[in-house]
Design a protein around this motif. Structure first.
Motif, mmCIF file in Angstrom:
data_model
loop_
_atom_site.group_PDB
_atom_site.id
_atom_site.type_symbol
_atom_site.label_atom_id
_atom_site.label_comp_id
_atom_site.label_asym_id
_atom_site.label_seq_id
_atom_site.Cartn_x
_atom_site.Cartn_y
_atom_site.Cartn_z
ATOM 1 N N LYS A 47 0.860 -1.183 0.000
ATOM 2 C CA LYS A 47 0.000 0.000 0.000
ATOM 3 C C LYS A 47 0.894 1.229 0.000
ATOM 4 C CE LYS A 47 -3.424 2.400 2.765
ATOM 5 N NZ LYS A 47 -3.906 2.601 4.094
ATOM 6 N N LYS A 48 0.521 2.234 -0.803
ATOM 7 C CA LYS A 48 1.284 3.479 -0.779
ATOM 8 C C LYS A 48 1.248 4.031 0.635
ATOM 9 C CE LYS A 48 1.169 6.451 -4.169
ATOM 10 N NZ LYS A 48 0.693 7.370 -5.210
ATOM 11 N N TYR A 49 2.411 4.448 1.109
ATOM 12 C CA TYR A 49 2.530 4.948 2.478
ATOM 13 C C TYR A 49 2.583 6.468 2.471
ATOM 14 C CZ TYR A 49 4.408 5.864 7.109
ATOM 15 O OH TYR A 49 4.590 6.336 8.374
ATOM 16 N N SER A 50 1.791 7.076 3.319
ATOM 17 C CA SER A 50 1.775 8.531 3.459
ATOM 18 C C SER A 50 2.041 8.894 4.910
ATOM 19 C CB SER A 50 0.417 9.093 3.031
ATOM 20 O OG SER A 50 0.323 10.448 3.409
ATOM 21 N N LEU A 55 -0.128 11.536 10.704
ATOM 22 C CA LEU A 55 -0.059 12.540 11.774
ATOM 23 C C LEU A 55 -1.408 12.679 12.470
ATOM 24 C CD1 LEU A 55 2.020 15.415 10.146
ATOM 25 C CD2 LEU A 55 2.736 13.895 11.979
ATOM 26 N N ASP A 56 -1.384 12.621 13.792
ATOM 27 C CA ASP A 56 -2.624 12.700 14.562
ATOM 28 C C ASP A 56 -3.208 14.106 14.590
ATOM 29 O OD1 ASP A 56 -2.530 10.010 15.206
ATOM 30 O OD2 ASP A 56 -1.353 10.374 17.015
ATOM 31 N N GLN A 57 -2.367 15.105 14.743
ATOM 32 C CA GLN A 57 -2.838 16.462 14.988
ATOM 33 C C GLN A 57 -2.860 17.335 13.744
ATOM 34 O OE1 GLN A 57 -0.018 15.062 15.797
ATOM 35 N NE2 GLN A 57 1.576 16.482 16.378
ATOM 36 N N VAL A 58 -2.942 16.754 12.556
ATOM 37 C CA VAL A 58 -2.883 17.559 11.333
ATOM 38 C C VAL A 58 -4.041 18.560 11.264
ATOM 39 C CG1 VAL A 58 -4.096 16.017 9.731
ATOM 40 C CG2 VAL A 58 -2.262 17.436 8.908
ATOM 41 N N THR A 78 1.806 13.796 -1.068
ATOM 42 C CA THR A 78 2.193 14.021 -2.465
ATOM 43 C C THR A 78 1.084 13.684 -3.457
ATOM 44 O OG1 THR A 78 3.193 11.824 -2.536
ATOM 45 C CG2 THR A 78 4.661 13.691 -2.064
ATOM 46 N N ASP A 79 0.050 13.000 -3.006
ATOM 47 C CA ASP A 79 -1.005 12.555 -3.919
ATOM 48 C C ASP A 79 -2.385 13.137 -3.648
ATOM 49 O OD1 ASP A 79 0.657 10.772 -5.367
ATOM 50 O OD2 ASP A 79 0.516 9.339 -3.722
ATOM 51 N N GLN A 142 14.685 15.245 4.703
ATOM 52 C CA GLN A 142 15.886 14.629 4.134
ATOM 53 C C GLN A 142 15.872 14.690 2.604
ATOM 54 O OE1 GLN A 142 15.692 10.754 5.935
ATOM 55 N NE2 GLN A 142 16.549 11.488 7.854
ATOM 56 N N GLY A 143 15.432 15.815 2.060
ATOM 57 C CA GLY A 143 15.419 16.029 0.620
ATOM 58 C C GLY A 143 14.235 15.444 -0.119
ATOM 59 N N ASP A 144 13.412 14.656 0.574
ATOM 60 C CA ASP A 144 12.228 14.066 -0.058
ATOM 61 C C ASP A 144 11.012 14.941 0.208
ATOM 62 O OD1 ASP A 144 13.611 11.836 -0.966
ATOM 63 O OD2 ASP A 144 13.248 10.732 0.902
ATOM 64 N N VAL A 145 10.207 15.168 -0.806
ATOM 65 C CA VAL A 145 8.964 15.912 -0.643
ATOM 66 C C VAL A 145 7.907 14.941 -0.151
ATOM 67 C CG1 VAL A 145 7.184 17.264 -1.790
ATOM 68 C CG2 VAL A 145 9.564 17.553 -2.452
ATOM 69 N N LEU A 146 7.235 15.309 0.949
ATOM 70 C CA LEU A 146 6.228 14.439 1.546
ATOM 71 C C LEU A 146 4.819 15.007 1.436
ATOM 72 C CD1 LEU A 146 8.219 13.491 4.752
ATOM 73 C CD2 LEU A 146 8.039 12.215 2.623
ATOM 74 N N GLY A 147 4.718 16.284 1.077
ATOM 75 C CA GLY A 147 3.407 16.912 0.992
ATOM 76 C C GLY A 147 3.541 18.414 0.864
ATOM 77 N N ALA A 148 2.455 19.123 1.222
ATOM 78 C CA ALA A 148 2.478 20.582 1.123
ATOM 79 C C ALA A 148 1.502 21.202 2.108
ATOM 80 C CB ALA A 148 2.121 21.025 -0.286
#
Length: 179
Positions: A47-50, A55-58, A78-79, A142-148
């Motif tokens: 499964k794609k991992y996000s 995050l609980d408190q987003v 990212t998706d 660490q240089g990876d984009v995880l979201g916005a």
């Protein structure tokens, strides 16, 4: 679960290739992280991992940003859109638009002065409907984009203050992500 009719061998290092057709259909790109599950009937499920979705408190971050900036706010991986303020919650779980993806890939904060619904989500009805200014600040670790972190306002143009708030929130979120 649906059968694909595709069979693959595991190599001597324990690797298996996910066919290109499946990667394209599932929007799995090089560098994406997959979570591995094992079912009771000895099935292995990928499964794609996000990490942003974990995050609980987003929603608390979203609410705080709304209070601080008086803008509409959403946080994405990212998706897809993970959480949104009251005005933008209709976008939750929808795929992010091409403009947001491109900004994340460029790894720079951007302000779009005349944004449309199509900039926010790719499959939203009335994509050309205006939503005002949109600020997009990528969440990176660490240089990876995880979201916005995304701010939007029809009433005011977004400037340095909102950029700093969005970038600070993106950095805080990246520190919260345990990778």
């Amino acid at each position: 679960m649906r059968a694909t009719g595709i069979v693959r061998k595991i190599d001597n290092l324990g690797r298996v290739v996910i066919p290109k057709e499946i990667r394209k259909e599932m929007k799995i790109n090089n560098g994406n992280t997959l979570e591995i599950f094992v079912d009771q009937d000895d099935s292995v499920i990928l499964k794609k991992y996000s990490p942003v979705d974990e995050l609980d408190q987003v929603q608390d971050y979203v609410n705080t940003l709304v209070e601080t900036t008086e803008c509409d706010v959403m946080i994405t991986d990212t998706d897809k859109v993970i959480a949104g303020s009251e005005e933008l919650e209709r976008y939750e779980r929808r795929p992010v638009g091409a403009v947001i993806k491109e900004t994340m890939e460029n790894r720079n904060t951007e302000i779009i002065e005349e944004g449309t619904k199509g900039d926010i989500c790719e499959d939203y009805e009335h994509n050309e409907e205006k939503v005002g200014s949109i600020l997009i600040a990528p969440v990176m670790k660490q240089g990876d984009v995880l979201g916005a972190v995304i701010l939007s306002s029809q009433d005011q143009s977004l400037g340095d203050y909102e950029v700093k708030i969005a970038e600070t929130t993106a950095k805080i979120l990246s520190k919260q992500l345990g990778l």
